[in-house]
Design a protein around this motif. Structure first.
Motif, PDB file in Angstrom:
ATOM      1  N   HIS A 244       0.819  -1.213   0.000  1.00 52.38           N
ATOM      2  CA  HIS A 244       0.000   0.000   0.000  1.00 52.38           C
ATOM      3  C   HIS A 244       0.857   1.270   0.000  1.00 52.38           C
ATOM      4  O   HIS A 244       0.557   2.225  -0.732  1.00 52.38           O
ATOM      5  CB  HIS A 244      -0.929  -0.003   1.214  1.00 52.38           C
ATOM      6  CG  HIS A 244      -1.856   1.162   1.251  1.00 52.38           C
ATOM      7  ND1 HIS A 244      -2.864   1.351   0.342  1.00 52.38           N
ATOM      8  CD2 HIS A 244      -1.900   2.249   2.088  1.00 52.38           C
ATOM      9  CE1 HIS A 244      -3.510   2.471   0.612  1.00 52.38           C
ATOM     10  NE2 HIS A 244      -2.946   3.047   1.667  1.00 52.38           N
ATOM     11  N   VAL A 247       2.113   1.985  -3.457  1.00 55.16           N
ATOM     12  CA  VAL A 247       1.060   2.485  -4.337  1.00 55.16           C
ATOM     13  C   VAL A 247       0.762   3.951  -4.028  1.00 55.16           C
ATOM     14  O   VAL A 247       0.638   4.784  -4.930  1.00 55.16           O
ATOM     15  CB  VAL A 247      -0.219   1.631  -4.185  1.00 55.16           C
ATOM     16  CG1 VAL A 247      -1.386   2.265  -4.952  1.00 55.16           C
ATOM     17  CG2 VAL A 247       0.019   0.207  -4.684  1.00 55.16           C
ATOM     18  N   TYR A 287      -3.957   2.880 -11.117  1.00 57.23           N
ATOM     19  CA  TYR A 287      -3.755   2.493  -9.720  1.00 57.23           C
ATOM     20  C   TYR A 287      -5.111   2.330  -9.029  1.00 57.23           C
ATOM     21  O   TYR A 287      -6.015   3.157  -9.210  1.00 57.23           O
ATOM     22  CB  TYR A 287      -2.950   3.554  -8.973  1.00 57.23           C
ATOM     23  CG  TYR A 287      -1.511   3.665  -9.407  1.00 57.23           C
ATOM     24  CD1 TYR A 287      -0.532   2.835  -8.866  1.00 57.23           C
ATOM     25  CD2 TYR A 287      -1.126   4.601 -10.364  1.00 57.23           C
ATOM     26  CE1 TYR A 287       0.797   2.936  -9.262  1.00 57.23           C
ATOM     27  CE2 TYR A 287       0.198   4.714 -10.770  1.00 57.23           C
ATOM     28  CZ  TYR A 287       1.146   3.862 -10.219  1.00 57.23           C
ATOM     29  OH  TYR A 287       2.459   3.961 -10.618  1.00 57.23           O
ATOM     30  N   TYR A 289      -6.417   2.140  -5.210  1.00 63.93           N
ATOM     31  CA  TYR A 289      -5.782   2.346  -3.910  1.00 63.93           C
ATOM     32  C   TYR A 289      -6.738   2.395  -2.719  1.00 63.93           C
ATOM     33  O   TYR A 289      -6.297   2.480  -1.570  1.00 63.93           O
ATOM     34  CB  TYR A 289      -4.923   3.608  -3.938  1.00 63.93           C
ATOM     35  CG  TYR A 289      -5.655   4.918  -4.158  1.00 63.93           C
ATOM     36  CD1 TYR A 289      -6.047   5.711  -3.078  1.00 63.93           C
ATOM     37  CD2 TYR A 289      -5.943   5.374  -5.448  1.00 63.93           C
ATOM     38  CE1 TYR A 289      -6.695   6.922  -3.279  1.00 63.93           C
ATOM     39  CE2 TYR A 289      -6.585   6.587  -5.652  1.00 63.93           C
ATOM     40  CZ  TYR A 289      -6.967   7.353  -4.571  1.00 63.93           C
ATOM     41  OH  TYR A 289      -7.608   8.558  -4.773  1.00 63.93           O
ATOM     42  N   SER A 362      -3.382  -1.771  -4.650  1.00 66.00           N
ATOM     43  CA  SER A 362      -2.883  -1.812  -3.278  1.00 66.00           C
ATOM     44  C   SER A 362      -3.240  -3.140  -2.625  1.00 66.00           C
ATOM     45  O   SER A 362      -4.342  -3.667  -2.821  1.00 66.00           O
ATOM     46  CB  SER A 362      -3.479  -0.667  -2.464  1.00 66.00           C
ATOM     47  OG  SER A 362      -3.343  -0.903  -1.074  1.00 66.00           O
ATOM     48  N   ASN A 364      -4.134  -3.520   0.189  1.00 71.60           N
ATOM     49  CA  ASN A 364      -5.265  -3.299   1.096  1.00 71.60           C
ATOM     50  C   ASN A 364      -6.612  -3.553   0.428  1.00 71.60           C
ATOM     51  O   ASN A 364      -7.616  -3.757   1.111  1.00 71.60           O
ATOM     52  CB  ASN A 364      -5.256  -1.864   1.627  1.00 71.60           C
ATOM     53  CG  ASN A 364      -4.118  -1.613   2.607  1.00 71.60           C
ATOM     54  OD1 ASN A 364      -3.343  -2.516   2.907  1.00 71.60           O
ATOM     55  ND2 ASN A 364      -4.003  -0.390   3.092  1.00 71.60           N
TER      56      ASN A 364
END
Length: 425
Positions: A244, A247, A287, A289, A362, A364
């Motif tokens: 994360h 990113v 991306y 995120y 990410s 996450n």
């Protein structure tokens, strides 16, 4: 009387281990896993009076697979005179009162009449639905005896419930099983096998499996290597997962007008999927995120949980097929509008996402990873790709579609136009 039988060494421990509740056997073609499961059951039921249930998804497939395998083993052990095979309905009866009964999940009503089952074998368990697996756990009950469930399968895609239940839920890396071959995690005994473990196979059979590497890599992974993976053609082969912090370092360098949010609505079987994405236009990198991913949430509860969007006034591009929902969020103070939808928009949006050179997610965003990392195309009855249908319903993919509304990723055709004096946008 004592029984002597040559077995494959890799299965010796499994044959006599009854310490675990669940036994999960996965492996390549010809590894002899089904044979040794059947042998394990015969030896146990000769030793103890039990009722075992053998299940496949379709009842009509049992006679030529499991039932005939038991018949072969009983004959091989010269127990024909002691163990009785009944063909209608299929049943195997032992001299001590033990019995094996056979059922198909395509006739679930027949399961209700089963009592005191202490062992269940689910052959080709990946063919069952997850609900069927849970139903069988409920049928596994006996007032005194230990309970055991054996599941055997060839590996399939990682989207199958068997991988999710036996690997993802317990955070077990399948690569560790391939390396260790046998693992015990909590109440589950894991066993991995290959054709090489079957010492009774002719070399020609293994050579045939090796040939698959040249013309069918998917089947080679399953049949020869016995590994879970992606079945079919991946939609987003450029998808990758990164830490994360890494990113966010990239995202923080991207201008605000290249950061977007997309919202796919859902409720019961589908999900509310809200994603934040960022676009590196120059390098053609997308991306992912941040994500919000829940179902069975009413709009008022969801509005509370995503209230930060109301405070920041971020524009949310959402599913225009839900105008009432969009209107509700507007009334609550959200900056939200419907993304354009038109005939063929699913395919066009999919192609748009595929034009990114890299899609970096990410770590996450666990639901985006689960849906997109191994997302594959559906195929029709003739094996042809359906370019706007997928092996799962990827709500996060839809959220990305909506987030990209109004943005165009340059492709080779448009680059050529630009060089000739045209415009990209």
């Amino acid at each position: 009387m004592p029984i002597e039988k040559d077995v494959n060494p890799h299965f010796e421990d499994f044959l006599f281990d009854w310490e675990s509740k669940f036994y999960f056997l996965v492996g390549g073609y010809g590894s002899s896993k089904s044979y040794h499961v059947a042998l394990k059951l015969v030896l146990k039921l000769l030793q103890e009076k039990r009722t075992a249930l053998v299940v496949r998804e379709v009842y009509d497939t049992i006679r030529d697979s499991c039932f005939s395998l038991f018949a072969e083993i009983i004959t091989d052990l010269e127990l024909d005179g002691r163990i009785k095979l009944v063909t209608s309905p299929m049943q195997i009866r032992f001299p001590n009162g033990s019995k094996i009964i056979f059922k198909g999940m395509d006739k679930p009503s027949k399961l209700k009449s089963i009592h005191n089952v202490s062992i269940i074998w689910i052959e080709e368990c990946s063919e069952l639905k997850y609900e069927g697996f849970k139903e069988l756990i409920g049928r596994l009950r006996h007032p005194k005896l230990d309970l055991h469930m054996i599941l055997s399968t060839n590996p399939v895609g990682k989207g199958n419930w068997t991988f999710k239940h036996f690997f993802k839920v317990v955070a077990l890396d399948d690569e560790l099983l391939y390396k260790s071959r046998i693992l015990i995690v909590k109440n589950t005994y894991y066993h991995h096998s290959l054709a090489d473990d079957n010492l009774f196979l002719p070399k020609s059979y293994i050579d045939q499996l090796e040939e698959l590497k040249k013309y069918d890599p998917d089947l080679y992974r399953i049949a020869r290597k016995g590994r879970f993976g992606v079945n079919g053609i991946r939609v987003l082969p450029q998808f990758q997962v990164k830490p994360h912090y890494e990113v966010m370092e990239a995202v923080n360098k991207i201008p605000a007008d290249m950061k977007r949010a997309g919202f796919d609505f859902g409720f019961v079987t589908s999900y509310n999927a809200l994603l934040r994405i960022a676009i590196d236009h120059e390098n053609k990198i997308l991306y992912i995120y941040w994500e919000y991913y829940k179902n069975r949430m009413t709009d008022d509860r969801t509005a509370v949980e995503i209230s930060e969007f109301k405070q920041t006034k971020e524009l949310i591009r959402a599913d225009s097929a839900e105008p009432k929902t969009i209107k509700y969020y507007r009334q609550q103070g959200f900056n939200i509008r419907g993304a354009k939808k038109f005939p063929g928009s699913r395919l066009q949006y999919t192609k748009k996402v595929k034009r990114f050179k890299q899609i970096i997610c990410s770590e996450n965003c666990i639901h985006a990873i689960e849906e997109l990392k191994d997302l594959t195309y559906k195929v029709d009855k003739d094996g042809n790709l359906i370019e706007d249908e997928f092996n799962v319903d990827p709500h996060t993919f839809s959220a990305i579609w909506y987030a990209l509304d109004g943005y165009e990723v340059s492709d080779l055709k448009k680059v050529k136009k630009k060089r000739e004096g045209g415009n990209l946008f």
